[in-house]
Scaffold this active site. Structure first.
Site, PDB file in Angstrom:
ATOM      1  N   ARG A 147       0.840  -1.326   0.117  1.00 46.83           N
ATOM      2  CA  ARG A 147      -0.037  -0.211   0.166  1.00 46.83           C
ATOM      3  C   ARG A 147       0.873   1.240   0.151  1.00 46.83           C
ATOM      4  O   ARG A 147       1.756   1.278   0.940  1.00 46.83           O
ATOM      5  CB  ARG A 147      -0.953   0.017   1.251  1.00 46.83           C
ATOM      6  CG  ARG A 147      -1.978   1.231   1.348  1.00 46.83           C
ATOM      7  CD  ARG A 147      -2.754   0.935   2.697  1.00 46.83           C
ATOM      8  NE  ARG A 147      -1.905   2.084   3.515  1.00 46.83           N
ATOM      9  CZ  ARG A 147      -2.458   2.681   4.796  1.00 46.83           C
ATOM     10  NH1 ARG A 147      -4.162   2.476   5.017  1.00 46.83           N
ATOM     11  NH2 ARG A 147      -2.209   3.567   5.540  1.00 46.83           N
ATOM     12  N   TYR A 159      -3.287  11.627   5.790  1.00 41.99           N
ATOM     13  CA  TYR A 159      -3.576  10.300   6.280  1.00 41.99           C
ATOM     14  C   TYR A 159      -2.580   9.251   5.844  1.00 41.99           C
ATOM     15  O   TYR A 159      -2.159   9.165   4.313  1.00 41.99           O
ATOM     16  CB  TYR A 159      -5.009   9.685   5.687  1.00 41.99           C
ATOM     17  CG  TYR A 159      -4.903   8.239   6.074  1.00 41.99           C
ATOM     18  CD1 TYR A 159      -5.101   7.902   7.542  1.00 41.99           C
ATOM     19  CD2 TYR A 159      -5.038   7.350   4.956  1.00 41.99           C
ATOM     20  CE1 TYR A 159      -5.165   6.318   7.572  1.00 41.99           C
ATOM     21  CE2 TYR A 159      -4.702   5.833   5.271  1.00 41.99           C
ATOM     22  CZ  TYR A 159      -4.810   5.673   6.699  1.00 41.99           C
ATOM     23  OH  TYR A 159      -4.955   4.103   7.001  1.00 41.99           O
ATOM     24  N   ASP A 209      -5.264   3.727  -0.125  1.00 35.40           N
ATOM     25  CA  ASP A 209      -6.252   3.977   0.905  1.00 35.40           C
ATOM     26  C   ASP A 209      -6.690   5.331   0.837  1.00 35.40           C
ATOM     27  O   ASP A 209      -5.940   6.371   1.194  1.00 35.40           O
ATOM     28  CB  ASP A 209      -5.993   3.526   2.237  1.00 35.40           C
ATOM     29  CG  ASP A 209      -7.163   3.579   3.264  1.00 35.40           C
ATOM     30  OD1 ASP A 209      -8.155   4.041   2.792  1.00 35.40           O
ATOM     31  OD2 ASP A 209      -6.674   2.924   4.402  1.00 35.40           O
ATOM     32  N   HIS A 211      -9.318   6.495   2.230  1.00 34.33           N
ATOM     33  CA  HIS A 211      -9.612   6.806   3.915  1.00 34.33           C
ATOM     34  C   HIS A 211     -11.036   7.748   3.897  1.00 34.33           C
ATOM     35  O   HIS A 211     -10.900   8.719   4.449  1.00 34.33           O
ATOM     36  CB  HIS A 211      -8.489   7.352   4.659  1.00 34.33           C
ATOM     37  CG  HIS A 211      -8.479   6.843   5.990  1.00 34.33           C
ATOM     38  ND1 HIS A 211      -8.873   7.348   7.237  1.00 34.33           N
ATOM     39  CD2 HIS A 211      -8.081   5.606   6.514  1.00 34.33           C
ATOM     40  CE1 HIS A 211      -8.937   6.777   8.147  1.00 34.33           C
ATOM     41  NE2 HIS A 211      -8.364   5.508   7.879  1.00 34.33           N
ATOM     42  N   GLU A 235      -9.079   1.907  -1.693  1.00 35.78           N
ATOM     43  CA  GLU A 235      -9.938   1.423  -0.480  1.00 35.78           C
ATOM     44  C   GLU A 235     -10.621   2.505  -0.081  1.00 35.78           C
ATOM     45  O   GLU A 235     -10.187   3.614  -0.294  1.00 35.78           O
ATOM     46  CB  GLU A 235      -8.713   1.134   0.570  1.00 35.78           C
ATOM     47  CG  GLU A 235      -9.118   0.875   1.903  1.00 35.78           C
ATOM     48  CD  GLU A 235      -8.052   0.305   2.801  1.00 35.78           C
ATOM     49  OE1 GLU A 235      -7.135  -0.218   2.234  1.00 35.78           O
ATOM     50  OE2 GLU A 235      -8.228   0.417   4.025  1.00 35.78           O
ATOM     51  N   GLU A 261     -13.566  -1.521   6.745  1.00 40.45           N
ATOM     52  CA  GLU A 261     -12.855  -1.729   7.681  1.00 40.45           C
ATOM     53  C   GLU A 261     -13.708  -1.168   9.257  1.00 40.45           C
ATOM     54  O   GLU A 261     -13.429  -1.540  10.084  1.00 40.45           O
ATOM     55  CB  GLU A 261     -11.334  -1.228   7.830  1.00 40.45           C
ATOM     56  CG  GLU A 261     -11.497   0.241   7.790  1.00 40.45           C
ATOM     57  CD  GLU A 261     -10.183   1.064   7.553  1.00 40.45           C
ATOM     58  OE1 GLU A 261      -9.196   0.580   6.836  1.00 40.45           O
ATOM     59  OE2 GLU A 261      -9.775   1.905   8.009  1.00 40.45           O
ATOM     60  N   ARG A 282     -13.526  -5.617   3.623  1.00 38.56           N
ATOM     61  CA  ARG A 282     -12.625  -5.640   4.520  1.00 38.56           C
ATOM     62  C   ARG A 282     -12.819  -5.727   5.855  1.00 38.56           C
ATOM     63  O   ARG A 282     -12.205  -5.170   7.122  1.00 38.56           O
ATOM     64  CB  ARG A 282     -11.855  -4.320   4.336  1.00 38.56           C
ATOM     65  CG  ARG A 282     -11.020  -4.102   3.305  1.00 38.56           C
ATOM     66  CD  ARG A 282     -10.371  -2.787   2.927  1.00 38.56           C
ATOM     67  NE  ARG A 282      -9.724  -2.059   4.179  1.00 38.56           N
ATOM     68  CZ  ARG A 282      -8.384  -2.679   4.877  1.00 38.56           C
ATOM     69  NH1 ARG A 282      -7.858  -3.663   4.326  1.00 38.56           N
ATOM     70  NH2 ARG A 282      -7.937  -1.931   5.744  1.00 38.56           N
ATOM     71  N   GLU A 338      -4.372  -7.224   5.365  1.00 37.74           N
ATOM     72  CA  GLU A 338      -3.270  -6.143   5.606  1.00 37.74           C
ATOM     73  C   GLU A 338      -2.565  -6.454   6.570  1.00 37.74           C
ATOM     74  O   GLU A 338      -3.020  -7.316   7.529  1.00 37.74           O
ATOM     75  CB  GLU A 338      -4.549  -4.924   6.108  1.00 37.74           C
ATOM     76  CG  GLU A 338      -3.640  -3.824   6.406  1.00 37.74           C
ATOM     77  CD  GLU A 338      -4.409  -2.622   6.644  1.00 37.74           C
ATOM     78  OE1 GLU A 338      -5.463  -2.885   7.006  1.00 37.74           O
ATOM     79  OE2 GLU A 338      -3.944  -1.484   6.774  1.00 37.74           O
ATOM     80  N   TRP A 401     -12.517  11.299   8.475  1.00 35.21           N
ATOM     81  CA  TRP A 401     -11.263  11.063   8.674  1.00 35.21           C
ATOM     82  C   TRP A 401     -10.746   9.498   8.205  1.00 35.21           C
ATOM     83  O   TRP A 401     -10.368   9.420   7.355  1.00 35.21           O
ATOM     84  CB  TRP A 401     -10.591  11.556  10.135  1.00 35.21           C
ATOM     85  CG  TRP A 401      -9.082  11.117  10.223  1.00 35.21           C
ATOM     86  CD1 TRP A 401      -8.166  11.913   9.727  1.00 35.21           C
ATOM     87  CD2 TRP A 401      -8.479   9.548  10.529  1.00 35.21           C
ATOM     88  NE1 TRP A 401      -6.980  11.281  10.121  1.00 35.21           N
ATOM     89  CE2 TRP A 401      -7.102   9.936  10.506  1.00 35.21           C
ATOM     90  CE3 TRP A 401      -9.014   8.549  10.982  1.00 35.21           C
ATOM     91  CZ2 TRP A 401      -6.164   8.778  10.752  1.00 35.21           C
ATOM     92  CZ3 TRP A 401      -8.262   7.421  11.234  1.00 35.21           C
ATOM     93  CH2 TRP A 401      -6.615   7.652  11.068  1.00 35.21           C
TER      94      TRP A 401
HETATM   95  O1  EZ4 Z   1      -7.283   4.160  10.038  1.00 36.75           O
HETATM   96  O2  EZ4 Z   1      -6.807   1.303  12.057  1.00 36.75           O
HETATM   97  O3  EZ4 Z   1      -6.337   0.659   6.303  1.00 36.75           O
HETATM   98  N1  EZ4 Z   1      -6.087   0.766   7.309  1.00 36.75           N
HETATM   99  C1  EZ4 Z   1      -6.401   1.897   8.026  1.00 36.75           C
HETATM  100  C2  EZ4 Z   1      -5.881   2.109   9.460  1.00 36.75           C
HETATM  101  C3  EZ4 Z   1      -7.212   2.915  10.288  1.00 36.75           C
HETATM  102  C4  EZ4 Z   1      -7.094   2.574  11.665  1.00 36.75           C
HETATM  103  C5  EZ4 Z   1      -8.179   2.991  12.468  1.00 36.75           C
HETATM  104  O4  EZ4 Z   1      -8.086   2.543  13.831  1.00 36.75           O
HETATM  105  O5  EZ4 Z   1      -7.403   2.462   7.380  1.00 36.75           O
HETATM  106  O6  EZ4 Z   1      -5.068   2.900   9.397  1.00 36.75           O
HETATM  107 CO    CO Z   2      -7.921   1.616   5.724  1.00 33.55          CO
END
Ligand code: EZ4
Ligand code: CO
Length: 401
Positions: A147, A159, A209, A211, A235, A261, A282, A338, A401
């Site tokens: 990643r 991030y 990601d 996010h 992701e 996630e 995920r 992951e 976030w």
């Molecule tokens: O932000 O586990 O793909 N992994 C992620 C992580 C999450 C954290 C949140 O607790 O997106 O970094």
């Molecule tokens: Co993630």
């Protein structure tokens, strides 16, 4: 095989973890991860104050019955706190069953469907050059999938970009509120992957990601821009409370999509799966109701060409990682896992049988999950309050976030 005792162990060997330990009349005990990043003590209370007293005297072999008892019996369904607590009990019961029968948990789940579990690592850098170097270090360490996250020019905090070797977003001392611009991000990210593909060639699996930062149409634009660079997945392109919103992304790009996630049950993803608007689900053992519930999600996904890609950041404890590896090895529609290695203190508190070798992982053949906890050592690392950051747009508006 009656449950005669249980406890919740909260510790912070590098970061906070909540662990459930269930003991049976035979002297066998099982462990389950109950860590919910930034809300740890809510789950500890849910378990200690409300769940453990109900387990006393129940037959530890009746995993599905106890799962349904805790899920339906609470009346108040789903939600991350409830489902993390149920997950921890569920994993501990699978651990107990494996130990009682003398087999690793993956054997109870149908046995190995593959030789080993493909994992991806986390590379990041402050510039494209630094990110190229970081990906190169993962390739040199044997990874087949990486990643890549990179600081976005003009933003002070992006991030996924590590401070030092270990990426850890939770902060102990203050509430962190970094500023975000989707415009700057969208203008930058394709150039990162253009470079990575040029340097590393066609075979390395590259992941990214988002996010939860983009709108569906922005995510469609990003997916389309990334198509020439053949990502393994994009992701969390957009928040997923509205499952239908992924249809729009799907209509605009062939870049594979991964999400889940933060999901805590099959009801968070059944439309995403049935619509076939995602490629990887995920959901994890710890946040989606344990091994029992994750298998149901994987089975639904299998019908719809969706493969698994379990979350595996460092805030998921070694107990969760082990449980994930047993599921990964056994389900037919496994995609990728992951993997972020834990801090050395975490590994000392949680001795484990799983191992990384040549870009893949093995859960090991120790009966049960193959993870223990050193309670004396854990007690030397007391809980420290920590929170995830809260993103704001450059004008101060709270963002995802
Ligand atoms: O932000 O586990 O793909 N992994 C992620 C992580 C999450 C954290 C949140 O607790 O997106 O970094
Ligand atoms: Co993630």
């Amino acid at each position: 095989m009656r449950i005669v005792g249980g406890k919740v162990i909260v510790c912070s060997p590098g970061r906070n973890f909540v662990t459930v330990k269930l003991e049976t009349e035979d002297g066998i005990y099982g462990l389950g991860d109950a860590t919910l990043n930034g809300r740890e003590l809510a789950v500890a209370s849910y378990l200690g104050d409300h769940v453990l007293p109900l387990l006393e005297g129940r037959d530890a072999r009746r995993i599905e019955d106890i799962w349904q008892f805790l899920y339906k019996g609470a009346y108040w369904r789903r939600g991350p706190v409830t489902m993390t607590a149920i997950a921890a009990v569920d994993a501990a019961l699978w651990d107990i069953k494996g130990k009682a029968l003398g087999v690793p948990v993956y054997q109870l789940l149908g046995g190995a469907s593959r030789d080993a579990v493909l994992v991806y690592g986390h590379a990041s850098g402050g510039t494209i050059d630094e990110t190229v170097d970081a990906v190169g270090r993962y390739v040199a360490a044997g990874y087949h999938a990486v990643r890549a996250q990179c600081s976005v020019p003009g933003l002070t905090d992006t991030y996924g970009v590590g401070r030092g070797d270990h990426y850890e977003p939770a902060v102990r001392t203050q509430l962190h509120e970094p500023r975000w611009s989707s415009t700057r991000y969208l203008n930058f990210v394709p150039s990162l992957f253009e470079r990575l593909r040029a340097v590393f060639g066609p075979d390395l699996h590259l992941l990214h990601d988002v996010h939860h930062r983009l709108t569906p149409i922005e995510a469609g634009r990003l997916g389309r821009a990334l198509e020439p660079h053949h990502l393994f997945w994009m992701e969390d392109p957009t928040p997923a409370e509205n499952q239908e919103s992924f249809r729009l992304i799907r209509q605009h790009t062939t870049t594979p999509i991964a999400v889940g996630e933060v999901f805590n049950s099959i009801f968070d993803c059944h439309r995403l799966i049935e619509d076939e608007s995602i490629d990887y689900i995920r959901t994890t053992v710890v946040h989606a109701g344990g091994i029992s519930h994750l298998r149901k999600i994987a089975s639904l996904a299998e019908l719809h060409h969706v493969r698994t890609g379990s979350h595996g950041a460092t805030d998921l404890s070694p107990v969760c990682l082990a449980a994930a590896l047993h599921v990964d090895l056994s389900v037919h529609n496994f995609g990728i896992q992951e993997y972020m290695p834990h801090a050395a203190d975490t590994d000392r508190v949680f001795p484990h049988a799983y191992r990384f070798e040549g870009g893949v992982m093995y859960p090991g053949d120790t009966p049960g999950l193959g993870v223990d906890i050193d309670e004396e050592l854990a007690a030397t690392f007391p809980y420290q309050r920590a929170y995830l950051p809260v993103a704001r747009l450059t004008d101060g508006t709270v963002h995802d976030w």
